[in-house]
Design a protein around this motif. Sequence first.
Motif, PDB file in Angstrom:
ATOM      1  N   TYR A 265      31.313 -32.807  -2.571  1.00 20.26           N
ATOM      2  CA  TYR A 265      31.804 -33.615  -1.757  1.00 20.26           C
ATOM      3  C   TYR A 265      30.560 -34.439  -1.082  1.00 20.26           C
ATOM      4  O   TYR A 265      31.034 -35.925  -1.199  1.00 20.26           O
ATOM      5  CB  TYR A 265      32.291 -32.808  -0.762  1.00 20.26           C
ATOM      6  CG  TYR A 265      32.984 -33.635   0.578  1.00 20.26           C
ATOM      7  CD1 TYR A 265      34.038 -34.453   0.232  1.00 20.26           C
ATOM      8  CD2 TYR A 265      32.546 -33.563   1.692  1.00 20.26           C
ATOM      9  CE1 TYR A 265      34.841 -35.197   1.053  1.00 20.26           C
ATOM     10  CE2 TYR A 265      33.255 -34.285   2.810  1.00 20.26           C
ATOM     11  CZ  TYR A 265      34.424 -35.183   2.460  1.00 20.26           C
ATOM     12  OH  TYR A 265      34.981 -35.835   3.471  1.00 20.26           O
ATOM     13  N   ALA A 266      29.569 -34.255  -1.156  1.00 21.50           N
ATOM     14  CA  ALA A 266      28.604 -34.996  -0.520  1.00 21.50           C
ATOM     15  C   ALA A 266      27.862 -36.014  -1.543  1.00 21.50           C
ATOM     16  O   ALA A 266      27.524 -37.090  -1.032  1.00 21.50           O
ATOM     17  CB  ALA A 266      27.438 -34.155   0.115  1.00 21.50           C
TER      18      ALA A 266
ATOM     19  N   ARG B  38      35.104 -45.299  -2.637  1.00 22.51           N
ATOM     20  CA  ARG B  38      34.697 -43.957  -2.139  1.00 22.51           C
ATOM     21  C   ARG B  38      33.190 -43.335  -3.021  1.00 22.51           C
ATOM     22  O   ARG B  38      32.417 -42.692  -2.827  1.00 22.51           O
ATOM     23  CB  ARG B  38      35.539 -42.861  -2.168  1.00 22.51           C
ATOM     24  CG  ARG B  38      36.611 -42.939  -0.926  1.00 22.51           C
ATOM     25  CD  ARG B  38      36.069 -42.772   0.138  1.00 22.51           C
ATOM     26  NE  ARG B  38      35.238 -41.409   0.531  1.00 22.51           N
ATOM     27  CZ  ARG B  38      35.691 -40.362   0.920  1.00 22.51           C
ATOM     28  NH1 ARG B  38      37.077 -40.085   1.044  1.00 22.51           N
ATOM     29  NH2 ARG B  38      35.044 -39.299   0.887  1.00 22.51           N
TER      30      ARG B  38
ATOM     31  N   THR C 195      31.897 -28.475   6.628  1.00 23.73           N
ATOM     32  CA  THR C 195      31.736 -28.482   5.334  1.00 23.73           C
ATOM     33  C   THR C 195      31.392 -27.144   4.633  1.00 23.73           C
ATOM     34  O   THR C 195      31.072 -27.001   3.487  1.00 23.73           O
ATOM     35  CB  THR C 195      30.625 -29.636   5.052  1.00 23.73           C
ATOM     36  OG1 THR C 195      29.434 -29.434   5.672  1.00 23.73           O
ATOM     37  CG2 THR C 195      31.057 -31.088   5.393  1.00 23.73           C
TER      38      THR C 195
ATOM     39  N   GLU D 228      40.519 -33.841   3.770  1.00 30.65           N
ATOM     40  CA  GLU D 228      40.328 -34.921   4.700  1.00 30.65           C
ATOM     41  C   GLU D 228      41.547 -35.283   5.402  1.00 30.65           C
ATOM     42  O   GLU D 228      41.343 -35.963   6.533  1.00 30.65           O
ATOM     43  CB  GLU D 228      40.037 -36.155   3.624  1.00 30.65           C
ATOM     44  CG  GLU D 228      38.400 -35.881   3.417  1.00 30.65           C
ATOM     45  CD  GLU D 228      38.011 -37.360   2.719  1.00 30.65           C
ATOM     46  OE1 GLU D 228      36.697 -37.570   2.554  1.00 30.65           O
ATOM     47  OE2 GLU D 228      38.779 -38.153   2.366  1.00 30.65           O
TER      48      GLU D 228
ATOM     49  N   GLU E 235      29.766 -39.975   2.130  1.00 25.62           N
ATOM     50  CA  GLU E 235      30.364 -40.809   3.190  1.00 25.62           C
ATOM     51  C   GLU E 235      29.942 -42.429   3.177  1.00 25.62           C
ATOM     52  O   GLU E 235      30.930 -43.202   3.509  1.00 25.62           O
ATOM     53  CB  GLU E 235      29.457 -40.281   4.417  1.00 25.62           C
ATOM     54  CG  GLU E 235      30.044 -40.790   5.860  1.00 25.62           C
ATOM     55  CD  GLU E 235      29.471 -40.286   6.968  1.00 25.62           C
ATOM     56  OE1 GLU E 235      29.514 -41.056   8.239  1.00 25.62           O
ATOM     57  OE2 GLU E 235      28.634 -39.385   6.719  1.00 25.62           O
TER      58      GLU E 235
END
Length: 351
Positions: free
Chosen positions: A218-219, A297, A208, A344, A224
């Motif tokens: 992204y985080a 997501r 990352t 990804e 996740e």
Amino acid sequence: MANNSLLLITGGSGMIGAHTVQQALEAGYRVRATARPQKVDILKERFDGKVEVVGIADIAHGDYTEALESVDAVLHLAAPLPGEVGAAEMIEASVGGAMNIIRQAAAKGVKRVVYTSTMLTLPDVDKQHISIFDTTRVTSENDWNPATKESALEGEHRPEYIYGAAKVVAEREVWKFAEEHPEIDITTILPPVTYGPLLNTKIPKGDTGALAMLAIFYANVLPEGGSSVDIVDQYSAVPFSVHSVDVRDVAKAHILALTAPLEKEVGRKRIIVTSGPIPWVDAVEHLRATRPELAGRLPNTSKVTKRPVGKVDVSKAGSILGLTEYIDWKKTVDDTVDSLLAVEREWAKAD
């Protein structure tokens, strides 16, 4: 400056650096770039051999003699990102890196330099919640972060404090050099956190750090845990991410600086480049409305309240560079997500 002039762009393998190289080529400039030795071949391949690449292992002490040969202008973008290294190394790379290339460029007769600074050189990062969220004032290029080398090296600090301190010390040294060498035209570009597409999505699985500033996005926007987690309070968790800009606009600012009018007034071309805030909550809600396939997501946003953000004066980007229009934040979000999903997919191939 003629479009076929030869540019030296340091940090050409970075997110902003790669876009700057690409836009320089599109504008008709000849480009020579520097990168860490292990990234030289990768950078050559990325631009199909159209860019000459010189490996520089140590930007603070490296010899740029070969890289500066016949160069007309230098764009210095190479620097570690917040959290990549400790305070001492960050300061050495930021301050030493800037002054090393600028001094060597001046000795070679280069008359125009564009230096990538940051909006973190503007606020008092220890009191950043005040300067960023104070809606009664406007942040401008006249503001200076009061952090020093000594304050950065003393005690424990958040990565953004160390980064801001290193860059403010570096930029003050750059302007001191400009005062002593009025024959050299210097522009500093001050972007906030930068989002947008990556030019290279083939990143080692799980790395990352290679996502640069997109790692924050992204985080938190594509966490996740997806819809099972609550989105974090952006303003408390990562206050320096409040203001943002598209990487393509930052690169554009660097290219426009090459043809901006020459100015004798030191500090005249200290230029903030930002399109305004992109709250993660807004990014998630935009994606929820336009990308139903991502519903699983996206984090829950019901428990976070948005806060008003103070204004930033970007008038000099318009009056000096001619940069008056910025990429719409929704396109920035869409293109950022597309890049992250492409990364990804590359990671999935490695399984």
